[in-house]
Design a protein around this motif. Structure first.
Motif, PDB file in Angstrom:
ATOM      1  N   GLU A  57       0.818  -1.212   0.000  1.00  0.00           N
ATOM      2  CA  GLU A  57       0.000   0.000   0.000  1.00  0.00           C
ATOM      3  C   GLU A  57       0.855   1.266   0.000  1.00  0.00           C
ATOM      4  OE1 GLU A  57      -3.204  -0.252  -0.488  1.00  0.00           O
ATOM      5  OE2 GLU A  57      -2.904  -2.432  -0.481  1.00  0.00           O
ATOM      6  N   ARG A  58       2.150   1.115   0.156  1.00  0.00           N
ATOM      7  CA  ARG A  58       3.049   2.273   0.200  1.00  0.00           C
ATOM      8  C   ARG A  58       3.414   2.714  -1.211  1.00  0.00           C
ATOM      9  NH1 ARG A  58       8.702   2.090   0.566  1.00  0.00           N
ATOM     10  NH2 ARG A  58       8.484  -0.141   0.977  1.00  0.00           N
ATOM     11  N   PHE A  59       3.347   4.014  -1.450  1.00  0.00           N
ATOM     12  CA  PHE A  59       3.745   4.571  -2.745  1.00  0.00           C
ATOM     13  C   PHE A  59       5.254   4.768  -2.745  1.00  0.00           C
ATOM     14  CE2 PHE A  59       4.415   8.241  -5.640  1.00  0.00           C
ATOM     15  CZ  PHE A  59       3.889   7.690  -6.799  1.00  0.00           C
ATOM     16  N   ASP A  60       5.960   3.969  -3.538  1.00  0.00           N
ATOM     17  CA  ASP A  60       7.426   3.985  -3.511  1.00  0.00           C
ATOM     18  C   ASP A  60       7.981   3.736  -4.909  1.00  0.00           C
ATOM     19  OD1 ASP A  60      10.098   3.860  -2.931  1.00  0.00           O
ATOM     20  OD2 ASP A  60      10.015   1.933  -1.896  1.00  0.00           O
ATOM     21  N   PRO A  61       8.199   4.797  -5.687  1.00  0.00           N
ATOM     22  CA  PRO A  61       8.728   4.619  -7.044  1.00  0.00           C
ATOM     23  C   PRO A  61      10.067   3.901  -7.097  1.00  0.00           C
ATOM     24  CG  PRO A  61       7.870   6.841  -6.762  1.00  0.00           C
ATOM     25  CD  PRO A  61       7.886   6.216  -5.405  1.00  0.00           C
ATOM     26  N   ALA A  62      10.824   3.913  -5.998  1.00  0.00           N
ATOM     27  CA  ALA A  62      12.137   3.263  -5.997  1.00  0.00           C
ATOM     28  C   ALA A  62      12.036   1.776  -6.306  1.00  0.00           C
ATOM     29  CB  ALA A  62      12.831   3.474  -4.655  1.00  0.00           C
ATOM     30  N   ARG A  63      10.856   1.186  -6.123  1.00  0.00           N
ATOM     31  CA  ARG A  63      10.680  -0.235  -6.481  1.00  0.00           C
ATOM     32  C   ARG A  63      11.104  -0.499  -7.921  1.00  0.00           C
ATOM     33  NH1 ARG A  63       6.608  -2.220  -2.772  1.00  0.00           N
ATOM     34  NH2 ARG A  63       5.292  -0.537  -1.979  1.00  0.00           N
ATOM     35  N   PHE A  64      10.876   0.494  -8.780  1.00  0.00           N
ATOM     36  CA  PHE A  64      11.141   0.302 -10.206  1.00  0.00           C
ATOM     37  C   PHE A  64      12.533   0.769 -10.612  1.00  0.00           C
ATOM     38  CE2 PHE A  64       6.582   0.134  -9.794  1.00  0.00           C
ATOM     39  CZ  PHE A  64       6.234  -0.884 -10.660  1.00  0.00           C
ATOM     40  N   LEU A  65      13.319   1.235  -9.653  1.00  0.00           N
ATOM     41  CA  LEU A  65      14.721   1.535  -9.915  1.00  0.00           C
ATOM     42  C   LEU A  65      15.599   0.366  -9.526  1.00  0.00           C
ATOM     43  CD1 LEU A  65      15.048   5.209  -8.593  1.00  0.00           C
ATOM     44  CD2 LEU A  65      14.716   4.467 -10.953  1.00  0.00           C
ATOM     45  N   ASP A  66      15.223  -0.302  -8.446  1.00  0.00           N
ATOM     46  CA  ASP A  66      16.059  -1.360  -7.896  1.00  0.00           C
ATOM     47  C   ASP A  66      15.979  -2.661  -8.690  1.00  0.00           C
ATOM     48  OD1 ASP A  66      16.618   0.466  -5.932  1.00  0.00           O
ATOM     49  OD2 ASP A  66      15.118  -0.309  -4.538  1.00  0.00           O
ATOM     50  N   ALA A  67      14.820  -2.921  -9.291  1.00  0.00           N
ATOM     51  CA  ALA A  67      14.640  -4.181 -10.019  1.00  0.00           C
ATOM     52  C   ALA A  67      13.530  -4.023 -11.042  1.00  0.00           C
ATOM     53  CB  ALA A  67      14.300  -5.311  -9.043  1.00  0.00           C
ATOM     54  N   LYS A  68      13.607  -4.809 -12.086  1.00  0.00           N
ATOM     55  CA  LYS A  68      12.570  -4.807 -13.106  1.00  0.00           C
ATOM     56  C   LYS A  68      11.576  -5.916 -12.803  1.00  0.00           C
ATOM     57  CE  LYS A  68      11.787  -5.115 -18.090  1.00  0.00           C
ATOM     58  NZ  LYS A  68      12.419  -5.299 -19.421  1.00  0.00           N
ATOM     59  N   PRO A  69      10.310  -5.587 -12.538  1.00  0.00           N
ATOM     60  CA  PRO A  69       9.343  -6.631 -12.192  1.00  0.00           C
ATOM     61  C   PRO A  69       9.037  -7.520 -13.390  1.00  0.00           C
ATOM     62  CG  PRO A  69       8.226  -4.553 -12.509  1.00  0.00           C
ATOM     63  CD  PRO A  69       9.694  -4.249 -12.579  1.00  0.00           C
ATOM     64  N   GLY A  70       8.674  -8.745 -13.114  1.00  0.00           N
ATOM     65  CA  GLY A  70       8.327  -9.675 -14.177  1.00  0.00           C
ATOM     66  C   GLY A  70       6.995  -9.326 -14.822  1.00  0.00           C
ATOM     67  N   PRO A  71       6.759  -9.798 -16.055  1.00  0.00           N
ATOM     68  CA  PRO A  71       5.540  -9.441 -16.786  1.00  0.00           C
ATOM     69  C   PRO A  71       4.275 -10.069 -16.226  1.00  0.00           C
ATOM     70  CG  PRO A  71       6.792 -11.098 -17.992  1.00  0.00           C
ATOM     71  CD  PRO A  71       7.646 -10.677 -16.837  1.00  0.00           C
ATOM     72  N   TYR A  72       4.416 -10.983 -15.258  1.00  0.00           N
ATOM     73  CA  TYR A  72       3.233 -11.600 -14.661  1.00  0.00           C
ATOM     74  C   TYR A  72       2.977 -11.093 -13.244  1.00  0.00           C
ATOM     75  CZ  TYR A  72       4.780 -14.436 -18.518  1.00  0.00           C
ATOM     76  OH  TYR A  72       5.230 -14.838 -19.759  1.00  0.00           O
ATOM     77  N   ALA A  73       3.841 -10.182 -12.773  1.00  0.00           N
ATOM     78  CA  ALA A  73       3.645  -9.524 -11.482  1.00  0.00           C
ATOM     79  C   ALA A  73       3.244  -8.067 -11.678  1.00  0.00           C
ATOM     80  CB  ALA A  73       4.908  -9.597 -10.639  1.00  0.00           C
ATOM     81  N   PHE A  74       3.561  -7.515 -12.852  1.00  0.00           N
ATOM     82  CA  PHE A  74       3.243  -6.120 -13.161  1.00  0.00           C
ATOM     83  C   PHE A  74       2.758  -6.072 -14.606  1.00  0.00           C
ATOM     84  CE2 PHE A  74       4.674  -1.835 -14.669  1.00  0.00           C
ATOM     85  CZ  PHE A  74       3.863  -1.066 -13.847  1.00  0.00           C
ATOM     86  N   PHE A  75       1.468  -5.844 -14.793  1.00  0.00           N
ATOM     87  CA  PHE A  75       0.921  -5.872 -16.149  1.00  0.00           C
ATOM     88  C   PHE A  75      -0.234  -4.875 -16.311  1.00  0.00           C
ATOM     89  CE2 PHE A  75      -0.710  -9.281 -13.517  1.00  0.00           C
ATOM     90  CZ  PHE A  75      -2.079  -9.297 -13.703  1.00  0.00           C
ATOM     91  N   PRO A  76       0.032  -3.583 -16.081  1.00  0.00           N
ATOM     92  CA  PRO A  76      -1.035  -2.591 -16.218  1.00  0.00           C
ATOM     93  C   PRO A  76      -1.568  -2.458 -17.643  1.00  0.00           C
ATOM     94  CG  PRO A  76       1.097  -1.509 -16.009  1.00  0.00           C
ATOM     95  CD  PRO A  76       1.321  -2.959 -15.722  1.00  0.00           C
ATOM     96  N   PHE A  77      -0.781  -2.923 -18.636  1.00  0.00           N
ATOM     97  CA  PHE A  77      -1.204  -2.849 -20.027  1.00  0.00           C
ATOM     98  C   PHE A  77      -1.606  -4.226 -20.567  1.00  0.00           C
ATOM     99  CE2 PHE A  77       1.593   0.779 -19.354  1.00  0.00           C
ATOM    100  CZ  PHE A  77       0.894   1.819 -19.962  1.00  0.00           C
ATOM    101  N   GLY A  78      -1.941  -5.148 -19.672  1.00  0.00           N
ATOM    102  CA  GLY A  78      -2.247  -6.503 -20.117  1.00  0.00           C
ATOM    103  C   GLY A  78      -0.971  -7.276 -20.378  1.00  0.00           C
ATOM    104  N   GLY A  79      -1.115  -8.434 -21.034  1.00  0.00           N
ATOM    105  CA  GLY A  79       0.077  -9.253 -21.235  1.00  0.00           C
ATOM    106  C   GLY A  79      -0.038 -10.212 -22.394  1.00  0.00           C
ATOM    107  N   GLY A  80       1.070 -10.874 -22.675  1.00  0.00           N
ATOM    108  CA  GLY A  80       1.125 -11.831 -23.767  1.00  0.00           C
ATOM    109  C   GLY A  80       0.951 -11.133 -25.104  1.00  0.00           C
TER     110      GLY A  80
END
Length: 444
Positions: free
Chosen positions: A362-385
């Protein structure tokens, strides 16, 4: 075969809860029933909601012959049209996607960046100083003008004015949650939403077909807008897109790229203004990358904190709750043997809020996306496949240009006491009251 457990009560109650309390309803279901649960919506197939990345992967990488995304989106057909990329499956979807991909390649963004910035600047110049106004509405104006300029290729003039006015009237009706209820899609008189929607759709269609005819007469040589490029595109048999196909794809790009991008921008600004440390870092990054001048297309790639901030806004408050696939044959997903006819629905919101994937979700923390690239099945705001949104690069580029320019030219604050609640606009989830802000200072 048996379906996962889910909330009881009539299907209409599930629809009301999803409409009025989407996050609370989904979180309650997840806490009670786990990573897979069943919900029912009137007029829709039985829906099994999944949130574990392994199940999401199975759905996104499964055979398109079995998992039919177009069939799952059929509720949007009255607005988008039968030839919309979102409603096609199989060979038809593959043909249309191949035709539409080239204008959205990353390098094309360079050509659109200046228009995005100029449109943002023009909007900023109109915003009042010291008086609250709804930012969401202003972001919608920006993203609509970006699409009219870069996608439709419309320049200032009578045609642009007429199309813009008609589109705004259509969008005001088309984004109503009432149109998602199939039993209300009937003409019950001149004051009913359906009668008004059908009339406005016909008005927009007439303008679009007239523009297609005009452009075929004048030619598309030297034009760089997406519509002109699609008119010139040919499939493997050498066939162009028909006018009906072009109309449906233009409306799809409008609705998929206008409302969603504007709403994400509104949520992003809301989160930024709630976190002064994030704002300060954004402003510092912009100063280093852009200096005292405006943001340009060449700057966007270096705006890494801005990129991370947009992605974190998309993670925390995804605009769409889930995507769907109709099973054409029985399939095992997430340990469940699902029968044909079921809708398997990866839940963007629940997956983005899993504590085992996103610590302190629930914490807003943009640093999550600096430290590591999330996988396409954990982060998919634009859908997938193979169904991932073709406009993803365009939308991300646009949001970074708009944010960098707004935050570089303005000092903004939230209206005192404002707390953003979620309100539904058709299939998207927007901040309440239009996300009111106050401009305290504006730079040249």
């Amino acid at each position: 075969m048996s379906l996962p457990a889910g909330p009881g009560g009539p299907a209409l109650l599930h629809a009301i809860r999803l409409g009025l309390q989407p996050q609370e309803f989904l979180l309650q279901c997840h806490r009670r029933y786990g990573d897979a649960f069943t919900i029912r919506i009137p007029g829709r197939p039985t829906q099994v909601v999944f949130s574990h990345p392994d199940a999401v992967k199975a759905i996104f990488t499964g055979s398109e012959d079995t998992l039919r995304a177009g069939e799952a989106n059929v509720i949007l057909e009255p607005v988008l049209g039968t030839h919309s990329l979102l409603l096609l499956d199989g060979a038809q979807h593959l043909r249309e996607r191949r035709l539409m991909l080239p204008p959205f390649h990353g390098e094309r963004m360079q050509a659109y960046g200046e228009a995005m910035r100029d449109i943002t600047d023009a909007a900023i110049d109109r915003w009042p100083i010291g008086r609250a106004f709804p930012l969401h509405e202003e972001m919608q104006s920006i993203t609509l003008d970006v699409i009219l300029r870069t996608v439709f290729g419309m320049e200032d003039g009578a045609q642009l004015g007429a199309l813009r006015a008609s589109l705004l009237r259509l969008l005001a009706v088309a984004t109503s949650p009432l149109l998602l209820m199939t039993f209300l899609r009937r003409d019950l008189g001149p004051l009913t939403p359906w009668r008004r929607f059908v009339a406005l759709r016909a008005e927009v269609d007439a303008l679009l077909y007239a523009e297609l005819a005009r452009r075929r007469t004048t030619g598309t040589a030297e034009r760089t807008d997406i519509l002109s490029m699609l008119m010139e595109a040919r499939d493997e048999q050498g066939n162009p897109m028909t006018d009906v196909e072009l109309r449906d794809e233009m409306i799809t790009l409008l609705l998929a790229g206008h409302e969603t991008t504007a709403t994400t921008l509104a949520w992003a600004v809301c989160r930024i203004l709630e976190h002064p440390d994030v704002l300060a870092r954004l402003q510092a990054e912009r100063a280093v990358v852009c200096g005292d001048g405006p943001v340009t297309a060449e700057h966007v790639g270096a705006l890494t904190w801005c990129d991370a901030t947009v992605k974190e806004a998309l993670r925390l408050t995804p605009i769409i709750q889930f995507v769907g696939r109709i099973l054409r044959a029985p399939m095992q997903i997430g340990g469940w043997d699902l029968p044909a006819g079921t809708m398997a629905a990866p839940c963007i919101f629940l997956t983005h809020h899993r504590a085992d994937v996103w610590p302190d979700p629930e914490r807003f923390d943009p640093a999550r996306f600096l430290d590591a690239k999330p996988g396409p099945y954990a982060f998919f705001p634009f859908g997938g496949g193979v169904r991932r949104c073709i406009g993803m690069a365009f939308a991300m580029f646009e949001m970074k240009v708009v944010l960098a320019q707004v935050l570089g030219r303005l000092t903004l604050r939230l209206v005192p006491g404002y707390r953003a609640e979620i309100v539904r606009r058709s299939i998207t989830l927007a901040p309440s009251k239009g996300m009111p802000v106050i401009v305290e200072r504006r730079a040249a």
